[in-house]
Design a protein around this motif. Structure first.
Motif, PDB file in Angstrom:
ATOM      1  N   UNK A   1       7.337  15.913   5.818  1.00 37.36           N
ATOM      2  CA  UNK A   1       6.061  15.534   6.429  1.00 37.36           C
ATOM      3  C   UNK A   1       6.164  14.214   7.200  1.00 37.36           C
ATOM      4  N   UNK A   2       7.055  13.346   6.783  1.00 43.65           N
ATOM      5  CA  UNK A   2       7.297  12.135   7.567  1.00 43.65           C
ATOM      6  C   UNK A   2       7.794  12.494   8.957  1.00 43.65           C
ATOM      7  N   UNK A   3       8.729  13.441   9.026  1.00 50.02           N
ATOM      8  CA  UNK A   3       9.238  13.881  10.318  1.00 50.02           C
ATOM      9  C   UNK A   3       8.178  14.564  11.161  1.00 50.02           C
ATOM     10  N   UNK A   4       7.356  15.412  10.543  1.00 50.11           N
ATOM     11  CA  UNK A   4       6.311  16.122  11.278  1.00 50.11           C
ATOM     12  C   UNK A   4       5.261  15.160  11.816  1.00 50.11           C
ATOM     13  N   UNK A   5       4.881  14.167  11.015  1.00 45.95           N
ATOM     14  CA  UNK A   5       3.899  13.186  11.476  1.00 45.95           C
ATOM     15  C   UNK A   5       4.484  12.307  12.572  1.00 45.95           C
ATOM     16  N   UNK A   6       5.745  11.949  12.432  1.00 46.22           N
ATOM     17  CA  UNK A   6       6.389  11.114  13.448  1.00 46.22           C
ATOM     18  C   UNK A   6       6.499  11.869  14.777  1.00 46.22           C
ATOM     19  N   UNK A   7       6.761  13.183  14.707  1.00 46.05           N
ATOM     20  CA  UNK A   7       6.905  13.989  15.921  1.00 46.05           C
ATOM     21  C   UNK A   7       5.569  14.424  16.509  1.00 46.05           C
ATOM     22  N   UNK A   8       4.477  14.154  15.810  1.00 49.68           N
ATOM     23  CA  UNK A   8       3.163  14.567  16.301  1.00 49.68           C
ATOM     24  C   UNK A   8       2.845  16.021  16.045  1.00 49.68           C
TER      25      UNK A   8
ATOM     26  N   UNK B   1       0.826  -1.210   0.000  1.00 52.72           N
ATOM     27  CA  UNK B   1       0.000   0.000   0.000  1.00 52.72           C
ATOM     28  C   UNK B   1       0.858   1.257   0.000  1.00 52.72           C
ATOM     29  N   UNK B   2       0.335   2.289  -0.649  1.00 57.79           N
ATOM     30  CA  UNK B   2       1.074   3.534  -0.808  1.00 57.79           C
ATOM     31  C   UNK B   2       0.985   4.369   0.462  1.00 57.79           C
ATOM     32  N   UNK B   3       2.095   5.037   0.802  1.00 53.62           N
ATOM     33  CA  UNK B   3       2.102   5.966   1.919  1.00 53.62           C
ATOM     34  C   UNK B   3       2.469   5.305   3.235  1.00 53.62           C
ATOM     35  N   UNK B   4       3.269   6.032   4.036  1.00 57.82           N
ATOM     36  CA  UNK B   4       3.662   5.529   5.351  1.00 57.82           C
ATOM     37  C   UNK B   4       2.603   5.879   6.383  1.00 57.82           C
ATOM     38  N   UNK B   5       2.378   4.986   7.336  1.00 51.88           N
ATOM     39  CA  UNK B   5       1.329   5.181   8.319  1.00 51.88           C
ATOM     40  C   UNK B   5       1.918   5.579   9.669  1.00 51.88           C
ATOM     41  N   UNK B   6       1.236   6.528  10.334  1.00 48.00           N
ATOM     42  CA  UNK B   6       1.626   7.010  11.659  1.00 48.00           C
ATOM     43  C   UNK B   6       0.374   6.985  12.528  1.00 48.00           C
ATOM     44  N   UNK B   7       0.186   5.902  13.260  1.00 46.11           N
ATOM     45  CA  UNK B   7      -1.045   5.757  14.018  1.00 46.11           C
ATOM     46  C   UNK B   7      -2.221   5.601  13.077  1.00 46.11           C
TER      47      UNK B   7
ATOM     48  N   UNK C   1      -2.170   8.435   7.484  1.00 46.80           N
ATOM     49  CA  UNK C   1      -1.380   7.878   6.386  1.00 46.80           C
ATOM     50  C   UNK C   1      -0.935   9.026   5.482  1.00 46.80           C
ATOM     51  N   UNK C   2       0.365   9.167   5.318  1.00 44.90           N
ATOM     52  CA  UNK C   2       0.897  10.207   4.424  1.00 44.90           C
ATOM     53  C   UNK C   2       0.743   9.721   2.986  1.00 44.90           C
TER      54      UNK C   2
END
Length: 337
Positions: A242-249, A223-229, A232-233
């Protein structure tokens, strides 16, 4: 009996240094209050400018998605109005449909329209020009946009999640004479739309899906996009950012438009988060935007240094002036005494 006379006290003398220090202290307090008020006003002005610019980014995103939807629907409507297309769809003639639309689809694909296909009246996918070998699948379970067009006999436009991904789609109704025979769709990728907004606003943009709100099935390895909780980006103009921003909350699910200050790479910046709405008006995630305001920080720092320097110079000059004035007045006071 004599009454003792009180001995008058000598007048209080203030040295020139003390006079200068007192004057400098008063001015320092005054300048400090003025600087604090000025700094507060500067912060308000910068915050208003930041919010105004981020609101402009929000409007640009909405306008770009709306324009993309209108373009997709125009292509679908143009195809749907061709009588030969209606006859071919009514007959279930995949070869005729492919021949009629191969050249237009080749052009549309070069213009960022990767999805183009025909749905039969029984809600099966008759022909995908983008995937010609995949056809005949039932769309009733996962293509709500096609289902809406089929039931209402009205065109649909907006964002929809499908098997091939999430696209801005336009779906038009096709009739053969007075008989409804199916629908045709055109779908645009999100990435070029986001890049267009970035060019206009100098802000990085991301589309973030909510797995729960979009009612997505459990994700597989492909599936496309990395998931954070729950988020999904899906698409962005800067994946590492945006990966960093989503990971940092720093980006969280928001049901209303929110703008907040944020430091990006040591620079002053802001984050915008607003609801992502699908074709039916249902919220399925967020659109996030990040913009750096390096000029704000540099201009603010320069202005404050200049103001503080001016205040210090004023205090020093006041100290010197009052010290000199007190020294000049001292002989006169002594002569009068």
């Amino acid at each position: 009996m004599s009454v003792p006379h009180s001995v008058p006290r000598p007048p209080l003398r203030v040295s020139s240094v003390h006079a200068g220090l007192i004057a400098a202290l008063v001015l320092a307090l005054s300048f400090g209050a003025m600087l604090a008020l000025t700094f507060s006003m500067q912060n308000d002005v910068i915050a208003r400018d930041r919010d105004h610019q981020m609101a402009a980014v929000s409007q640009a995103i909405t306008a770009a998605l709306d324009e993309a939807g209108r373009f997709a629907l125009t292509q679908a409507e143009t195809t749907a109005r061709q009588h030969a297309v209606g006859r071919a769809l009514a007959a279930g003639d995949r070869a005729a449909l492919a021949e009629l639309t191969a050249a237009p689809y080749a052009y549309l694909k070069s213009q960022g329209v990767p999805v183009f296909g025909f749905h039969a009246a029984d809600m099966t996918y008759l022909l995908r020009l983008h995937l010609p070998d995949k056809f005949g699948d039932d769309l009733t379970k996962f293509r709500q946009m096609v289902l809406a067009a089929n039931k209402t006999r009205r065109s649909q436009v907006g964002l929809e999640i499908g098997v091939a991904g999430t696209f801005v789609r336009g779906i038009a109704v096709i009739n053969d004479g007075d008989r409804f025979v199916g629908t045709v769709e055109a779908g645009l990728n999100l990435e070029p739309i986001l890049e267009q907004v970035k060019t206009l606003t100098n802000a990085d943009i991301a589309v973030v899906l909510s797995q729960s709100l979009a009612e997505l099935p459990p994700r597989g390895p492909g599936d496309k996009g990395e998931q954070f909780g729950d988020l999904i980006a899906l698409a962005s103009t800067d994946t590492p950012l945006f990966t960093g921003l989503l990971r940092d909350g720093a980006i969280r699910l928001a049901r209303t438009r929110e703008i907040s200050p944020y430091r990006i790479g040591g620079e002053t910046g802001a984050i915008l988060v607003q609801p992502l709405i699908d074709f039916s008006g249902r919220m399925i995630g967020n659109i996030a935007a990040v913009k750096s305001f390096a000029s704000h920080g540099a201009a603010l720092q320069r202005t404050r240094i200049e103001l503080i320097a001016a205040a210090l110079i004023g205090i020093v000059l006041a100290f010197v002036a009052f010290s000199v004035l007190a020294r000049m007045l001292k002989p006169r006071d002594e002569a009068q005494a």
